[in-house]
Design a protein around this motif. Structure first.
Motif, PDB file in Angstrom:
ATOM      1  N   SER A   1       0.773  -1.151   0.030  1.00 19.95           N
ATOM      2  CA  SER A   1       0.099  -0.056   0.131  1.00 19.95           C
ATOM      3  C   SER A   1       0.771   1.416  -0.054  1.00 19.95           C
TER       4      SER A   1
ATOM      5  N   GLN B   1       2.134   4.799   0.941  1.00 18.94           N
ATOM      6  CA  GLN B   1       2.027   5.811   1.925  1.00 18.94           C
ATOM      7  C   GLN B   1       1.394   7.034   1.627  1.00 18.94           C
TER       8      GLN B   1
ATOM      9  N   GLY C   1      -0.353  14.034   4.438  1.00 21.06           N
ATOM     10  CA  GLY C   1      -1.543  14.568   4.760  1.00 21.06           C
ATOM     11  C   GLY C   1      -1.134  16.102   5.277  1.00 21.06           C
TER      12      GLY C   1
ATOM     13  N   LYS D   1      -2.346  14.172   0.203  1.00 25.69           N
ATOM     14  CA  LYS D   1      -3.722  14.754   0.474  1.00 25.69           C
ATOM     15  C   LYS D   1      -3.749  15.871   1.221  1.00 25.69           C
TER      16      LYS D   1
ATOM     17  N   ALA E   1     -11.378  13.132   9.507  1.00 23.19           N
ATOM     18  CA  ALA E   1     -11.495  11.657   9.262  1.00 23.19           C
ATOM     19  C   ALA E   1     -10.691  11.442   8.138  1.00 23.19           C
ATOM     20  N   THR E   2     -10.335  12.262   7.162  1.00 22.92           N
ATOM     21  CA  THR E   2      -9.436  12.021   6.019  1.00 22.92           C
ATOM     22  C   THR E   2      -8.134  12.094   6.596  1.00 22.92           C
TER      23      THR E   2
ATOM     24  N   ASP F   1      -7.078  11.376   9.306  1.00 22.96           N
ATOM     25  CA  ASP F   1      -6.902  10.000   9.984  1.00 22.96           C
ATOM     26  C   ASP F   1      -6.322   8.674   9.309  1.00 22.96           C
ATOM     27  N   THR F   2      -6.837   8.985   8.026  1.00 20.35           N
ATOM     28  CA  THR F   2      -6.205   7.806   7.083  1.00 20.35           C
ATOM     29  C   THR F   2      -4.899   8.025   6.611  1.00 20.35           C
ATOM     30  N   CYS F   3      -4.345   9.157   6.835  1.00 22.71           N
ATOM     31  CA  CYS F   3      -2.867   9.479   6.459  1.00 22.71           C
ATOM     32  C   CYS F   3      -1.932   8.943   7.435  1.00 22.71           C
ATOM     33  N   ASP F   4      -0.829   8.363   6.632  1.00 21.20           N
ATOM     34  CA  ASP F   4       0.433   7.892   7.486  1.00 21.20           C
ATOM     35  C   ASP F   4       1.128   8.879   8.303  1.00 21.20           C
TER      36      ASP F   4
END
Length: 338
Positions: free
Chosen positions: A13, A15, A18, A47, A53-54, A56-59
């Motif tokens: 996946s 990385q 953000g 991103k 919420a978005t 939170d998905t970032c590494d």
């Protein structure tokens, strides 16, 4: 008989870095560029959003989110109570650029220059790049004035790197759709990142070798002249900044400090003798060349000093010239006694 199909290797996946969307600044532009020079985030997507919420998905997240936590890979500096500084004598509050550089800078420099983690040059360059490049970005982003409040500059400068990055934001009457602004952010990131690595290569390939020359000449100066008051450089190199730093590191006392430096003129083929200033930016010398020589030139100076090949001594006595190394050396040694 059945044949088993080879298992397909799953693609790792990607990385994700953000940061916030909208108007961008120099600190996160550099932070993103630097992260993409690390092993972990070299191929990372980006991103730009303020949606929690978005994010939170970032590494890893920089300059947004209100959290500074290395373990969670969160590097914001806007939250109440944030006071992190670089350390090592630097007290400027960090921006996202400084935070990323503090935690990833040594890896980035080592990767770029192919240095081992224990190479002593690594720490020297890491501190130098912070002092000369990153700290100002931290200060500007945090609104820290370069001057005390009681001093007013006589002019304004808007050509610093933070200003040039700011100018890449769309104007108030231009399109601010996310696609346009994100494209401009990438330009800004490339601008500041490119300048950072230009500086890194300069300090690694020019500044650091000069430091080595100065260190050797300072350490071995008594072999050239037993007084220890004269330093000889067999080739021209910028020496002032290094000399003062190395004197401190080596514990050179005031009584043992050199007062004259001899080096070949970088253009004319002659030699120079220069008085060491009292500080790197000072016009005052530790021991200026003799007053009687100042402003005198050529044959008149040679007759006055009793030294052949003299070319000049500056009116302030901070520097002089001679046609040969032996002549410049004689000028320095004679000046010590006057």
């Amino acid at each position: 008989m059945t044949t088993e199909q080879p298992t397909k290797r799953q693609k790792m996946s990607t990385q994700v870095i953000g940061t916030h969307n909208g108007t961008f600044h120099c600190d996160e532009a550099l932070a993103v560029y630097l992260l993409r020079r690390t092993k972990v985030y070299a191929e990372a997507d980006l991103k730009r959003t303020r949606d929690p919420a978005t994010l939170d998905t970032c590494d890893i997240v920089v300059d947004v989110g209100g959290v500074y936590d290395e373990g969670k890979q969160r590097f914001d500096h806007h939250q109440r109570g944030f006071t992190e500084v670089f350390g090592h004598g630097f007290n400027t509050k960090l921006s996202s650029a400084g935070l990323v550089y503090k935690h990833f800078g040594q890896e980035i420099i080592a990767n770029t220059l192919n240095l081992g983690k224990d190479d002593p040059k690594l720490n020297v360059l890491w501190l130098k790049l912070y002092k000369e490049f990153v700290e100002a970005i931290d200060a500007v982003d945090n609104g820290i004035s370069q001057y005390p409040s009681d001093l007013q500059p006589k002019y304004r400068s808007r050509t610093d790197i933070s200003s040039r990055v700011g100018h890449l934001n769309p104007a108030w009457n231009e399109s601010v759709d996310s696609q346009t602004v994100d494209a401009q952010f990438l330009k800004a990131s490339a601008l500041v990142g490119g300048e950072f690595f230009d500086r890194l290569h300069y300090y690694a390939n020019a500044w650091l070798p000069a430091r080595s020359l100065v260190a050797a000449a300072l350490t071995n100066r008594t072999a050239f002249d037993p007084s220890g008051k004269i330093i000889l450089f067999e080739q021209f190199a910028p020496w002032k900044e290094h000399l003062f730093e190395l004197e401190g590191e080596l514990g050179v006392t005031a009584a043992n400090q050199p007062v004259y430096v001899i080096y070949p003129d970088e253009t004319a083929g002659n030699w120079r003798v220069q008085a060491v200033p009292v500080s790197p930016e000072s016009f005052e010398s530790r021991k200026a060349l003799p007053e009687a020589w100042r402003g005198v030139r050529d044959e008149e100076l040679s007759k006055l000093s009793g030294i052949e090949g003299c070319i000049f001594v500056h009116a302030s006595g901070f520097i002089g010239g001679n046609a040969t190394k032996d002549g410049a050396t004689a000028m320095a040694k004679t000046a010590l006694t006057i």
